[in-house]
Design an enzyme around this catalytic site. Structure first.
Site, PDB file in Angstrom:
ATOM      1  N   ARG A 366       0.857  -1.181   0.000  1.00 63.47           N
ATOM      2  CA  ARG A 366       0.000   0.000   0.000  1.00 63.47           C
ATOM      3  C   ARG A 366       0.886   1.221   0.000  1.00 63.47           C
ATOM      4  NH1 ARG A 366      -4.683  -1.552   4.473  1.00 63.47           N
ATOM      5  NH2 ARG A 366      -5.244  -3.525   3.493  1.00 63.47           N
ATOM      6  N   ASP A 386      -5.141 -12.487   6.999  1.00 60.94           N
ATOM      7  CA  ASP A 386      -6.353 -12.074   6.320  1.00 60.94           C
ATOM      8  C   ASP A 386      -7.235 -13.274   5.998  1.00 60.94           C
ATOM      9  OD1 ASP A 386      -8.025 -10.301   5.088  1.00 60.94           O
ATOM     10  OD2 ASP A 386      -6.882 -10.202   3.217  1.00 60.94           O
ATOM     11  N   LYS A 468     -17.408  -1.699   9.665  1.00 60.52           N
ATOM     12  CA  LYS A 468     -16.501  -2.635  10.314  1.00 60.52           C
ATOM     13  C   LYS A 468     -16.507  -2.495  11.829  1.00 60.52           C
ATOM     14  CE  LYS A 468     -12.514   0.412   9.714  1.00 60.52           C
ATOM     15  NZ  LYS A 468     -11.079   0.475   9.536  1.00 60.52           N
TER      16      LYS A 468
END
Length: 647
Positions: A366, A386, A468
RNA sequence: GCCAACGUAGCUCAGCCGGUAGAGCAAGUGAUUCGUAAUCACUAGGUCCGCGGUUCGAAUCCGCGCGUUGGCUCCA
């Protein structure tokens, strides 16, 4: 409004006062000394200014500088004194506003033609000291909007005029003065400047007006203040402790990882660091078997077409790395979700396969703006623990509940027992329509409420594809770190046209849950290192045991002990240097080896080794077999205590 | 990206007003053979972040770039 209010004092007594009585007046009825020492009132747990009229009944007490709750009042007052000092030293400076930091700092922003230098801070501190010593009185005034405008216009405080307009109509406007200084402020403030016991200016920085980077940048000064010199010293001692535990420092000292300017904001894990990293991953893999996850491996580089379909190109572009090959535009993956959607859609899926839990330790890239990266906690390449769970809408509740259990279990293993939980809702930059968002948000909220856990709402902080739940832990010095996350997503299944065949034979759309428990392995590594102050538990320690021969004459005996440990699967080394025992012990402690074993004539003869547990000193000689058993058990149990037997 | 500070040996740091670089620890070698947190001696080690400028002369002054740190904004 009642004409009379009833205040319940700390001793339990109830006292009647006319509505509009001020805390200071109440304090006087208790005693003149209390009134003099008072810095604020507290009504039902909220701070109230000493001069602000009380209009309702409740539990009431007077805070003096001695009360820890008085800290914010003292700092807030120091903030005004600082702004006053700056205006006195640098006429023409335009003040914006001060604010309390969530820690023990205060800050104030100024429009100032240049940055403040360390010399400026010294001068400002000296000026503040004069104002404090003068014992100027703080006064509170309620003013009309027009009066306030007039006041700040006359003083040339342009930024205050903007701030004034931000105050909603109908809200009471108050200003506080001390000496020549006036500020738009709700309070509360101490009575006199000399109640600010000890203060120190800390640092300067730029800060956007109203925190928006489209606005002008102001100059900010940070400082801290306490009731006493001793508390100020304690604050600096805490900062020192934080520096001692800084994972960047520990990583270097323990030879765990490093950074290179040639790969900015990207960690190099050295053999010891990589060992720890892999143990974290192994730990998750082990639990994956238990919790029904299947691991997948997916590519790094994708045609941007994928990101256009997933919405990342639209909403996440500024965080992605791009490159062009053969005239085709590619991008490194910043997330694993689209890959998993591609796997899902390689064949038709039945409701019988759901929930399908796909885990991925894939490396992500990222792009982070150069000013925001920080050690391991904010990097440009990392892996997450993940996973994406594909399930039916009806399965959301049980899946989220299962995740809660999983997450708490993992955190407990590290001693992060009480994570703070945030529910984050739809951000400005989001894909998908409002109905989907609302449904997802309310489902997450229901899960939280059914479980009965306390959480804080974080409006507008969700991921671009869904709301979230975030899990934040405190490290040992109280700083917050976001680790795990559970994200509900109705959007990607839509965009990738994912379906499953339901019991009745019709095609249905699955729901996707994005989740990570450690979060990024890199960040978790950093936070964990600080949490343990570098003292890794046995199961994570690269070197679990170090054998120290008393002198070179016992080298062979030490090697023999090591062999027995290694044969039992224990990671052990021998300190073969020709040093004195004291030096070997010191180095072992400094390098944070959990268990040191001393071998000399006595031990060599009796088949024992003297055990020395990290930070705990000499525990005496024990049979090598017993040592093997204790270390092995503590390792298998992932005990936080390196020598459970000793407790 | 923005504001500010910083960048000197592997690490931590000293180096005043510009005169050509230093300590401790670590490392290497040797001596010592030691019983619970630092044995002694010697040796080696530097594009003073990079590039440009000012100057007779730059680690030192100035500019630009890179990186790091603390903030802002952002975020796992």
């Amino acid at each position: 409004m009642d004409r009379e209010i009833v205040l319940t004092l700390p001793d339990g007594s109830e006292r009647r006062f006319p509505a509009g009585v001020t805390p200071l007046e109440v304090a006087r009825t208790v005693g003149e000394r209390l009134a003099k020492a008072a810095v604020a009132g507290e009504l039902d747990g909220s701070l109230v200014d000493l001069r602000a009229p009380l209009t309702r009944s409740g539990r009431f007490r007077i805070l003096t500088a001695q009360d820890p709750e008085a800290g914010p009042v003292i700092r807030h007052s120091a903030e005004h004194v600082m702004a006053d000092a700056v205006e006195r030293l640098f006429p023409g400076t335009i003040i914006d506003a001060g604010r309390q930091d969530h820690s023990e700092k205060f800050q104030y922003d100024f429009r100032f033609p240049r940055g403040f230098t360390p010399e400026d801070l010294e001068r400002i501190e000296a000026e503040m000291a004069r104002i404090v010593a003068a014992g100027q009185e703080f006064t509170r005034e309620v003013v009309s909007r027009e009066q306030a405008r007039e006041l700040f216009r006359a003083r040339g405080e342009e930024l205050k005029l903007v701030r004034l307009e931000d105050i909603p109509q109908g809200e009471e406007i108050t200003v506080f003065r001390h000496g020549e200084f006036v500020d738009l402020c709700r309070g509360p403030h101490v009575q006199r400047t000399d109640q600010i016991g000890a203060f120190k200016l800390l640092e300067t920085s730029g800060a956007y007006f109203k925190g928006d980077e489209r606005n002008e940048m102001l100059q900010r000064i940070y400082g801290t203040a306490f009731a006493s010199r001793a508390e100020l010293d304690a604050y600096f001692a805490r900062l020192e402790e934080a520096r001692r535990r800084d994972h960047r420092r520990l990583g270097k000292e323990l030879d765990l990882f490093s950074f290179s300017p040639l790969a900015p904001a990207s960690a190099f894990f050295h053999p010891r660091g990589a060992f720890v990293y892999n143990r974290l991953v192994d730990f998750m893999r082990e639990l994956y078997r238990e919790y029904g996850y299947e691991e997948v491996i997916t590519p790094q580089l994708f045609d941007v077409e994928l990101w256009k379909r997933s919405g990342h190109y639209e909403a996440y572009r500024e965080n992605m790395f791009f490159s062009e090959v053969e005239g085709r535009e590619f991008s490194m993956k910043p997330m694993n979700c689209p890959s998993h959607c591609l796997i899902y859609s390689t064949r038709s899926r039945s409701y019988r396969e759901l929930p399908l839990r796909l885990a991925d330790f894939g490396r992500l890239h990222r792009f982070e703006r150069s000013g925001v990266v920080q050690g391991l906690t904010r990097v440009r390449t990392f892996a997450q623990d993940d996973a994406h769970i594909y399930c039916t809408p009806a399965q959301i509740g049980s899946e989220v509940e299962r995740l809660f259990q999983f997450i708490f279990r993992v955190y407990q293993t590290f001693g992060f027992s009480q994570p703070i939980i945030y529910l984050s809702t739809k951000p400005e930059k989001a894909i998908g329509d409002d109905a989907l968002w609302q449904s997802a948000e309310s489902q997450l909220q229901r899960c939280l409420e059914e479980r009965g856990v306390a959480y804080t709402l974080n409006p507008g902080e969700g991921a671009f594809y869904g709301p979230k739940i975030d899990f934040v832990v405190h490290d040992a010095i109280g700083r917050e770190w976001q680790l795990g996350t559970i994200q509900l997503d109705f959007n990607l299944p839509e965009r990738f046209a994912l379906t499953y065949v339901a019991e009745d034979g019709t095609e249905k759309r699955p729901v996707m849950i994005h989740r990570a428990i450690l979060g990024s392995i890199e960040r978790f590594f950093g936070v964990m290192l600080e949490h343990f102050a570098g003292d890794l538990p046995l199961w994570l320690a690269p070197e679990q045991v170090r054998v120290l021969p008393v002198s070179d004459r016992f080298l062979e005996a030490a090697r023999a002990v090591r062999e027995r440990l290694v044969a039992a699967g224990i990671r052990a080394e021998v300190d073969e240097r020709s040093e004195k025992l004291g030096a070997k012990i010191r180095d072992g402690e400094v390098e944070k080896v959990p268990v040191l074993l001393v071998v000399g004539a006595r031990e060599a003869e009796s088949g024992t080794a003297s055990v020395r547990v990290r930070h705990r000193g000499d525990l005496g000689a024990k049979p090598v077999d017993a040592i093997v058993a204790t270390v092995t058990t503590a390792t298998l149990q992932r005990s936080l205590d390196p020598w459970p037997e000793a407790s």
